[in-house]
Design an enzyme around this catalytic site. Structure first.
Site, PDB file in Angstrom:
ATOM      1  N   ALA A 104      -8.172  -0.401   8.715  1.00 27.89           N
ATOM      2  CA  ALA A 104      -8.312  -1.516   7.656  1.00 27.89           C
ATOM      3  C   ALA A 104      -6.890  -2.055   7.311  1.00 27.89           C
ATOM      4  O   ALA A 104      -5.895  -1.473   7.671  1.00 27.89           O
ATOM      5  CB  ALA A 104      -8.903  -0.557   6.587  1.00 27.89           C
ATOM      6  N   MET A 105      -6.783  -3.210   6.918  1.00 29.79           N
ATOM      7  CA  MET A 105      -5.686  -4.214   6.488  1.00 29.79           C
ATOM      8  C   MET A 105      -5.888  -4.735   5.173  1.00 29.79           C
ATOM      9  O   MET A 105      -6.807  -5.260   4.780  1.00 29.79           O
ATOM     10  CB  MET A 105      -5.720  -5.230   7.804  1.00 29.79           C
ATOM     11  CG  MET A 105      -4.322  -6.227   7.296  1.00 29.79           C
ATOM     12  SD  MET A 105      -3.036  -5.314   7.461  1.00 29.79           S
ATOM     13  CE  MET A 105      -1.814  -6.493   6.677  1.00 29.79           C
ATOM     14  N   HIS A 160      -6.571   3.109  -0.827  1.00 35.12           N
ATOM     15  CA  HIS A 160      -5.340   2.892  -0.069  1.00 35.12           C
ATOM     16  C   HIS A 160      -5.075   1.482   0.016  1.00 35.12           C
ATOM     17  O   HIS A 160      -3.903   0.906  -0.266  1.00 35.12           O
ATOM     18  CB  HIS A 160      -5.266   3.367   1.374  1.00 35.12           C
ATOM     19  CG  HIS A 160      -4.092   3.111   2.102  1.00 35.12           C
ATOM     20  ND1 HIS A 160      -3.044   4.173   2.425  1.00 35.12           N
ATOM     21  CD2 HIS A 160      -3.734   2.079   2.869  1.00 35.12           C
ATOM     22  CE1 HIS A 160      -2.221   3.634   3.212  1.00 35.12           C
ATOM     23  NE2 HIS A 160      -2.361   2.328   3.587  1.00 35.12           N
ATOM     24  N   GLU A 161      -6.020   0.711   0.407  1.00 36.63           N
ATOM     25  CA  GLU A 161      -5.756  -0.818   0.939  1.00 36.63           C
ATOM     26  C   GLU A 161      -5.869  -1.513  -0.401  1.00 36.63           C
ATOM     27  O   GLU A 161      -4.952  -2.544  -0.527  1.00 36.63           O
ATOM     28  CB  GLU A 161      -7.076  -1.173   1.964  1.00 36.63           C
ATOM     29  CG  GLU A 161      -7.258  -0.771   3.001  1.00 36.63           C
ATOM     30  CD  GLU A 161      -6.100  -0.806   3.545  1.00 36.63           C
ATOM     31  OE1 GLU A 161      -5.195  -1.334   3.969  1.00 36.63           O
ATOM     32  OE2 GLU A 161      -6.035   0.259   4.684  1.00 36.63           O
TER      33      GLU A 161
END
Length: 816
Positions: free
Chosen positions: A263-264, A296-297
């Site tokens: 994921a980004m 987190h992202e």
């Protein structure tokens, strides 16, 4: 086109010379339904502090034409266009085309096998925006970005400013999406995703939240949408409060794309791999992982996007903080209150291994160029960094920690910072000089070792750091008394370590003392007086998931250090599993037990230990809520074809479990072709063919091994999200003679494993690394080869080599 990696010196020189006012970027995606091309026109407005100077702009796409202040520029070389004769104020216009949208960096075209629809995503960390359009691709040259995207008429386009905020103009067979300016962002924080996306939107607490995926996964997104919207709302509220700064944008989108890795954290528009949309009902561990990744992202909106590190030597300011914050948010604001226990059972153990191996490095370290930066997206930066920050919050106090964060964002929003900026903010809030803490924890590699000495009623915590004295830290020591077959905690004493020996005022008469109780620090421990038997007995008797996890972590660390046998470690983990109450750690412990049996045990003991794992799986399968994870783990440990047949009966119509069973059946030499064909017809997963490939990979058949290797490693036709399960099925125990030739084939691949960027390089290097059919001589050759390849490949190679070397020695040593 060959490219040069940007050095820190070059970045500092360029940042001292230039300020970027804005980017206006036009992107044309209309060729993609039938062709490979993404066409871009990047217009960069910037100022120069020394008129007449020269510099360069990054562009690793094919340059069609470039002008600076209406003056034509020369061709690109090494991924750069030289800019000379700069004016005080400049307008750079670069037209470029990227045709490598299958295996290239920065942009990827994926075709859904279910319906042939095309989807495209972009992902730019650390410096891959330059592969799509011209930009000053470094984190400290931030600027607003205005995107105009022309796409096929049936497509939806997402970007940082929110698809709902774009002006859409019809152009016959195409549409143009014009997005509002972003805030000042680094080039790597920007994004465009597009395709015939399925969309769900919801208004929650005054925010416009969006979820997107490919059409063939619409039903899966529908299933998970409520959970994701809830977590998104909870996370935004929590971070807005503890960081003293609500997320500045009303829209927040999350886009699940095929063939994406991980994921980004693109500002306002997070891109996910759609493997996170589980095709079967998610297990508790899978749901917990999705929650932590989502948080987190989201934390990156503040750590990385709003405030960005000046250079990649402070990557941890992004990644360690996001990894820490996601656990902090999960336990404080969501239903996932066992997040830290899950962290300890999985990610933190990988960090202990990495920090005691040949690739250990300080959390904050000099980075000469971006190529080196790509090699530190690792277990030191992520889980060790998160654990160190948990210790820092303990060290200064949670309220002081939050106050320091509020001050940090108030001072540095939309700018760039260094490590010292953060240390100063937290130290001021907590009233402590944190420079010694910074030197010990962030600038020193390696792991502390903590243990206890007892002399009558006197207890002393003995600490040793990588270079002598232990780091400054707060440590919990738990005192426990026997209560039947359980241990009850009678006291928890927190001590601040400032030297090698720290008195601990625990009550007299404790039956067991647990070092690092509550898991507040990052340090390996050993039982007092070397009482390994006492530790093994205590582990399942401890009362909480975290206390049991601390004991298991010690046992696992003793295994990788060669201090106990695989049999002892596996039996301990299985004993814990029989009593474990936290669903967050059941699946990681089942995975750990299976890995110990497969990879760490001598061949003569492997079948017995695998059978022990299978027996515990059968026990857990009878418990409410644990049947699914237990049967999955049983599939890995089934001893013979009769066990597989039993599993298939238990699976019933569960297609996921049936795939797991077929992989094991193939591994055991059973016939699977007819069952694979039948399951492919029944499986609604658009990517089911990749599960069929895993069945073929597991078979002890030379022809199948060769065909799968060609598909997986040479043709690279398995997307990164599906790559791991197929590679794991390929490298199975008991097929050493069959697998031996592939060790040499692996070494032959090394020079090209960095093709496609950082994520692919780590995946191919790590997951293809041989675990069976190799010896120490092969590992010597692999480590020598690590000196001749790209940094990210070499780093991963050394890590895997060290781990497999430890496995080989454990297999050779056997029971003690």
């Amino acid at each position: 086109m060959p490219t040069r990696s940007l050095t820190q010196t070059e970045a500092e020189t360029r940042a001292a010379l230039l300020s970027v006012d804005r980017y206006d970027i036009a992107v044309d995606l209309t060729d993609l339904p039938t062709g490979p091309h993404v066409r871009s026109v990047s217009t960069v407005t910037f100022t120069c502090r020394e008129p007449g100077a020269r510099t360069f702009v990054d562009c690793a796409a094919e340059v069609v034409g470039a002008t600076l202040n209406d003056r034509p520029l020369g061709p690109a070389a090494d991924g750069r266009i030289e800019l000379d004769g700069l004016a005080a104020r400049n307008v750079l216009r670069v037209e470029s085309v990227q045709a490598d949208t299958t295996e290239g960096e920065g942009v990827h075209k994926a075709v859904d096998p279910a319906d042939g629809e095309v989807y495209v995503w972009m992902s730019f960390e650390p410096d891959e925006a330059r592969y799509v359009w011209a930009c000053f691709d470094q984190p400290d040259l931030k600027a607003p970005h205005a995107f105009t995207v022309t796409a096929p008429a049936g497509w939806t386009v997402t970007s940082n400013s929110g698809s709902g905020n774009a002006r859409v103009r019809e152009l016959g067979d195409a549409r143009t999406w014009t997005f509002p300016d972003t805030p000042a962002l680094s080039p790597y924080n920007t994004v465009i995703n597009a395709g015939p996306l399925y969309e769900i939107r919801r208004e929650v607490d005054g925010r416009d939240l969006g979820l997107f995926t490919r059409r063939s996964l619409a039903a899966v997104l529908d299933r998970d949408a409520d959970e994701m919207f809830t977590l998104t709302s909870q996370g935004l509220a929590f971070y807005g409060r503890v960081f003293g700064m609500p997320f500045p944008q009303r829209t927040y989108d999350q886009v699940f794309m095929p063939e994406f890795g991980g994921a980004m954290e693109n500002y306002g528009c997070v891109t996910w791999s759609d493997v996170f949309l589980r095709r079967s009902t998610p297990t508790p561990a899978e749901r917990g992982l999705l929650a932590r990744v989502l948080l987190h992202e989201m934390a990156h909106m503040w750590f990385g996007n709003i405030v960005t590190m000046r250079w990649w030597d402070d990557l941890w300011l992004n990644e360690a903080f996001a990894e820490f914050a996601c656990h902090w948010a999960a336990v404080s604001a969501t239903a996932y209150t066992d997040a830290w226990a899950a962290h300890l059972a999985a990610e933190k153990l990988t960090a202990y291994v990495a920090d005691q191996g040949p690739t250990s490095h300080p959390i904050s370290l000099p980075i000469r160029d971006v190529a080196q930066a790509a090699s530190i997206f690792d277990a030191i930066t992520y889980p060790k960094g998160a654990s160190v920050l948990q210790q820092l919050m303990t060290y200064v106090g949670e309220d002081n920690f939050a106050a320091g964060m509020t001050a940090y964002f108030a001072q540095h929003a939309w700018g760039n910072t260094t490590l010292q900026d953060l240390i100063d903010a937290l130290g001021a809030a907590g009233g402590r000089d944190l420079n010694a803490w910074r030197r010990g924890w962030l600038e020193t590699a390696g792991t502390d070792r903590l243990t206890l000495e007892t002399d009558g009623d006197d207890v002393v915590l003995v600490g040793r750091g990588p270079a002598g004295d232990p780091r400054p830290q707060v440590v919990g020591v738990g005192a426990y008394r026997r209560d039947g077959d359980r241990l009850a905690r009678t006291a928890l004493v927190r001590v601040e370590v400032q030297g090698p020996r720290t008195p601990v005022a625990v009550p007299a008469g404790a039956d067991f003392l647990l070092v690092n109780d509550d898991d507040l620090t990052f340090a390996t421990t050993r039982p007092a007086a070397g009482d390994t038997a006492g530790l093994l007995a205590a582990a399942p008797a401890l009362p909480t998931a975290v206390s049991r996890g601390v004991a298991v972590a010690t046992v696992y660390d003793m295994l990788i250090a060669g201090e106990i046998a695989a049999r002892e470690a596996a039996r301990c983990v299985l004993d814990v599993l029989r009593v474990e109450t936290s669903d967050a750690v059941i699946e990681p412990y089942l995975t750990m037990a299976g890995t110990i049996a497969e990879s760490w045990s001598p061949e003569a003991e492997r079948a017995e230990l695998t059978a022990a794992v299978a027996a515990v799986c059968r026990e857990l399968a009878d418990q409410d809520g644990r049947r699914q994870v237990a049967l999955r783990a049983f599939a890995r440990s089934a001893g013979d074809l009769d066990d597989v047949a039993w599993l298939q009966e238990q699976a019933g119509d569960d297609v996921d479990l049936r795939w797991h069973a077929l992989v094991r059946k193939a591994e055991l030499g059973g016939p699977t072709a007819g069952e694979v064909d039948d399951l492919l017809k029944r499986d609604p997963d658009p990517d089911a063919q990749r599960r069929a490939l895993a069945v073929r990979a597991a078979a002890p058949d030379p022809g199948e091994k060769a065909a799968v290797w060609q598909t997986l490693a040479v043709d690279r036709s398995v997307p990164v999200g599906s790559f791991g399960p197929v590679a794991a099925a390929f490298w199975v125990p008991g097929q050493d003679e069959l697998l031996a030739p592939y060790a040499e084939k692996y070494l032959e691949l090394l020079p090209g494993l960095d093709r496609g960027g950082m994520i692919l390089a780590m995946a191919y290097t790590g997951r293809l690394f041989p675990r069976f059919g190799v010896d120490e001589a092969f590992l010597d050759r692999a480590e020598e080869a690590a000196t001749r390849v790209a940094p990210v490949v070499g780093k991963t190679l050394r890590e895997r080599s060290d781990l497999v070397r430890r496995m080989l020695r454990s297999r050779a040593n056997g029971s003690r």
